[in-house]
Design an enzyme around this catalytic site. Structure first.
Site, short mmCIF file in Angstrom:
data_model
loop_
_atom_site.label_atom_id
_atom_site.label_comp_id
_atom_site.label_asym_id
_atom_site.label_seq_id
_atom_site.Cartn_x
_atom_site.Cartn_y
_atom_site.Cartn_z
N TYR A 63 0.74 -1.25 0.04
CA TYR A 63 -0.04 0.01 0.14
C TYR A 63 0.89 1.27 0.14
O TYR A 63 0.58 2.38 -0.60
CB TYR A 63 -0.84 -0.10 1.27
CG TYR A 63 -1.86 1.22 1.35
CD1 TYR A 63 -2.84 1.44 0.67
CD2 TYR A 63 -1.36 2.42 2.18
CE1 TYR A 63 -3.88 2.83 0.71
CE2 TYR A 63 -2.07 3.41 2.58
CZ TYR A 63 -3.12 3.63 1.68
OH TYR A 63 -3.85 5.01 1.88
N SER A 109 -4.47 12.16 8.16
CA SER A 109 -5.25 11.85 7.21
C SER A 109 -6.96 11.72 7.52
O SER A 109 -6.93 11.24 8.54
CB SER A 109 -4.70 10.62 6.32
OG SER A 109 -5.83 10.20 5.32
N GLN A 145 -5.85 16.58 7.40
CA GLN A 145 -6.29 16.62 5.93
C GLN A 145 -7.41 16.26 5.68
O GLN A 145 -7.89 15.42 6.10
CB GLN A 145 -5.09 15.57 5.05
CG GLN A 145 -5.36 15.31 3.72
CD GLN A 145 -6.11 14.07 3.43
OE1 GLN A 145 -6.41 13.29 4.42
NE2 GLN A 145 -6.96 14.08 2.17
N TYR A 204 -10.62 15.13 3.04
CA TYR A 204 -11.11 14.50 1.73
C TYR A 204 -12.33 15.10 1.49
O TYR A 204 -13.15 15.00 2.42
CB TYR A 204 -10.98 13.04 1.36
CG TYR A 204 -9.66 12.37 1.16
CD1 TYR A 204 -8.99 12.78 0.10
CD2 TYR A 204 -9.05 11.31 2.17
CE1 TYR A 204 -7.70 12.28 0.02
CE2 TYR A 204 -7.90 10.64 1.73
CZ TYR A 204 -7.37 11.26 0.86
OH TYR A 204 -6.02 10.79 0.59
N THR A 211 -7.04 17.86 0.01
CA THR A 211 -6.62 17.27 -1.09
C THR A 211 -7.54 17.28 -2.41
O THR A 211 -8.66 16.84 -2.01
CB THR A 211 -6.37 15.85 -0.71
OG1 THR A 211 -5.31 15.65 0.48
CG2 THR A 211 -6.06 14.63 -1.84
N ARG A 270 -4.82 0.92 -8.15
CA ARG A 270 -3.51 0.40 -7.88
C ARG A 270 -3.52 -0.92 -7.79
O ARG A 270 -4.42 -1.67 -6.77
CB ARG A 270 -3.22 1.17 -6.27
CG ARG A 270 -3.17 2.57 -6.31
CD ARG A 270 -3.83 3.18 -5.00
NE ARG A 270 -3.84 4.77 -5.29
CZ ARG A 270 -4.43 5.33 -4.24
NH1 ARG A 270 -4.61 4.96 -3.14
NH2 ARG A 270 -4.68 6.77 -4.50
N LYS A 289 -3.82 20.71 -1.50
CA LYS A 289 -2.87 19.79 -1.98
C LYS A 289 -3.17 18.83 -3.30
O LYS A 289 -4.48 18.62 -3.49
CB LYS A 289 -2.49 18.63 -1.01
CG LYS A 289 -1.83 17.52 -1.05
CD LYS A 289 -1.67 16.41 0.24
CE LYS A 289 -0.72 15.01 0.10
NZ LYS A 289 -1.15 14.39 -1.18
N HIS A 299 0.18 13.01 -5.94
CA HIS A 299 -0.21 11.94 -4.82
C HIS A 299 0.85 10.96 -4.56
O HIS A 299 0.30 9.52 -4.60
CB HIS A 299 -1.55 11.46 -5.05
CG HIS A 299 -2.50 11.03 -3.91
ND1 HIS A 299 -3.58 11.92 -3.45
CD2 HIS A 299 -2.62 10.01 -3.32
CE1 HIS A 299 -4.22 11.47 -2.38
NE2 HIS A 299 -3.65 10.37 -2.18
N ARG A 309 0.22 7.82 -6.93
CA ARG A 309 -0.99 6.88 -6.73
C ARG A 309 -2.12 7.35 -7.48
O ARG A 309 -3.25 6.51 -7.36
CB ARG A 309 -1.04 6.86 -5.22
CG ARG A 309 0.07 6.31 -4.80
CD ARG A 309 0.16 6.49 -3.08
NE ARG A 309 -1.25 5.69 -2.50
CZ ARG A 309 -1.31 4.54 -2.30
NH1 ARG A 309 -0.25 3.51 -2.84
NH2 ARG A 309 -2.43 3.82 -1.63
#
Length: 388
Positions: free
Chosen positions: A25, A107, A128, A130, A156, A165, A252, A276, A279
């Site tokens: 990861y 996060s 951070q 989302y 972000t 991924r 970001k 990122h 990613r």
């Protein structure tokens, strides 16, 4: 105690100690991983100018990021499921950052909650965010960060749609791990990790479980997470979130000069030039390659930071000399955390600090504020002659 002289040493220990799905990861990019690889290889193309017969005493790496004093212009980047790399990972990383004198960014997709980290530290950290479709949840998340006295909100922007991924899909990434034959075979070789995880405060997403209606177990959580990122995020919504937060805002995921100008327009305090960590959009240019064009677009009107690809103090110096005011490490501190917990994060910071300090001296500088392009040898055409 093993002898640690580089971030690569911590990476080896991390891989040896942590279950494969969580190591992968951290150590993976999207699709072909081209951008993931070039984030680091592009740093290798930049050379340093050695200078001699300069008084190198009294050196200082201290500076400021968004007005906050830092021991060096390096922050710990937000990394999801950090608490699965090591038991209570976010709390341990935050304590290490606080003691060292650099910012820690928590996060949204952390294992330890905002409140957990606030209880484990004595100084404000950064949070951070989302953007989710559930605006009520986002508002409550912002209020929780305010209540925890977070000193900056890092929004972000490059995860409206999740990049694929391959390793995560093949490993069946989940938290806690699903007990398949493959994962059980791997977990059997990671007994020290397993013993510590049994004592962890949490093993699920602490900012989500118990805070979102209908989320009570890992299966419902995985469905929610896959469907919850807001694909309609735009600059108007960013401006609204900034107003709702009311404090310092860092944006970001800026990788284009036009987006940097928009960030300036909405009144952000800083931007992070970032892909990122390779990613998301595979095939995008590396952050260090895009940094000059973004700096040219916004000048000194906004504080420009950079992440993606930094694995050493020399990388930090190159980014600062190119014009960044701050840098972020993600994988570099995760390697340390996975290897040795809080002590490993401290060791990662010590390694990077020593490399930054020594390299700065050998380049003839005694203060990070004096670093500039005069310290670098940049290959012709490095910034690219790309056509749109």
């Amino acid at each position: 105690m093993p002898i640690i002289t580089s971030i690569a040493d911590l990476k080896k220990l991390h891989e040896r100690r942590v279950p494969r799905m969580f190591f992968d990861y951290a150590e993976s990019g999207s699709w072909t991983e081209q951008t993931f690889r070039e984030n680091t290889s592009d740093f290798d193309q930049i050379r340093l100018r050695q200078r001699v017969a300069v008084d190198m005493t009294g050196r200082s790496t201290a500076g400021q990021m968004i007005g906050e004093d830092v021991a060096m212009p390096v922050a710990l980047a937000p990394v999801g499921i950090t608490g699965m790399q090591h038991a209570d990972g976010e709390m341990k990383a935050a304590r290490a950052a606080e003691k060292f004198g650099v910012p820690f960014t928590l996060s949204t997709m952390s294992i330890n909650s905002i409140e957990d980290v606030a209880g484990a530290t004595s100084k404000p950290f950064w949070f951070q965010l989302y953007m989710m479709k559930d605006t009520d949840y986002v508002s409550r998340l912002i209020q929780r960060a305010k209540d925890a006295k977070c000193s900056a909100l890092v929004i972000t922007l490059d995860l409206q749609i999740l990049g694929q991924r391959h390793k995560d899909i093949k490993n069946g990434l989940s938290t806690p791990p699903k007990l398949t034959l493959k994962t059980m075979a791997n977990l059997a070789t990671k007994w020290a990790w397993g013993i510590e995880m049994m004592t962890a405060k949490r093993r699920e997403f602490g900012n989500i479980v118990g805070h979102v209606k209908g989320i009570s177990d890992p299966s419902s959580l995985s469905v929610w997470a896959a469907e919850s990122f807001d694909p309609s995020l735009d600059w108007d919504k960013i401006a609204q979130i900034k107003e709702e937060w009311g404090g310092k805002v860092i944006l970001k995921g800026i990788l284009d000069a036009e987006d940097a100008k928009m960030a300036l327009k909405v009144g952000a305090d800083a931007i992070i030039v970032s892909n990122h960590g390779g990613r998301q959009l595979d095939g995008a240019l590396s952050s260090i390659r895009m940094l000059p064009a973004i700096l040219e677009a916004v000048g000194d009107e906004i504080e420009v930071h950079m992440d993606s690809g930094i694995r050493s103090g020399q990388d930090v110096l190159k980014a600062l000399a190119m014009g960044a005011r701050g840098t972020y490490i993600g994988r570099a501190f995760i390697y340390g955390l996975g290897a040795m917990g809080q002590q490993g994060v401290t060791r990662a910071l010590e390694v990077i600090h020593k490399e930054l300090d020594t390299t700065m001296a050998l380049c003839g500088e005694t203060n990070v504020a004096d670093l500039g392009r005069h310290n670098l040898l940049i290959p012709e055409g490095f910034e690219g002659r790309w056509q749109t």
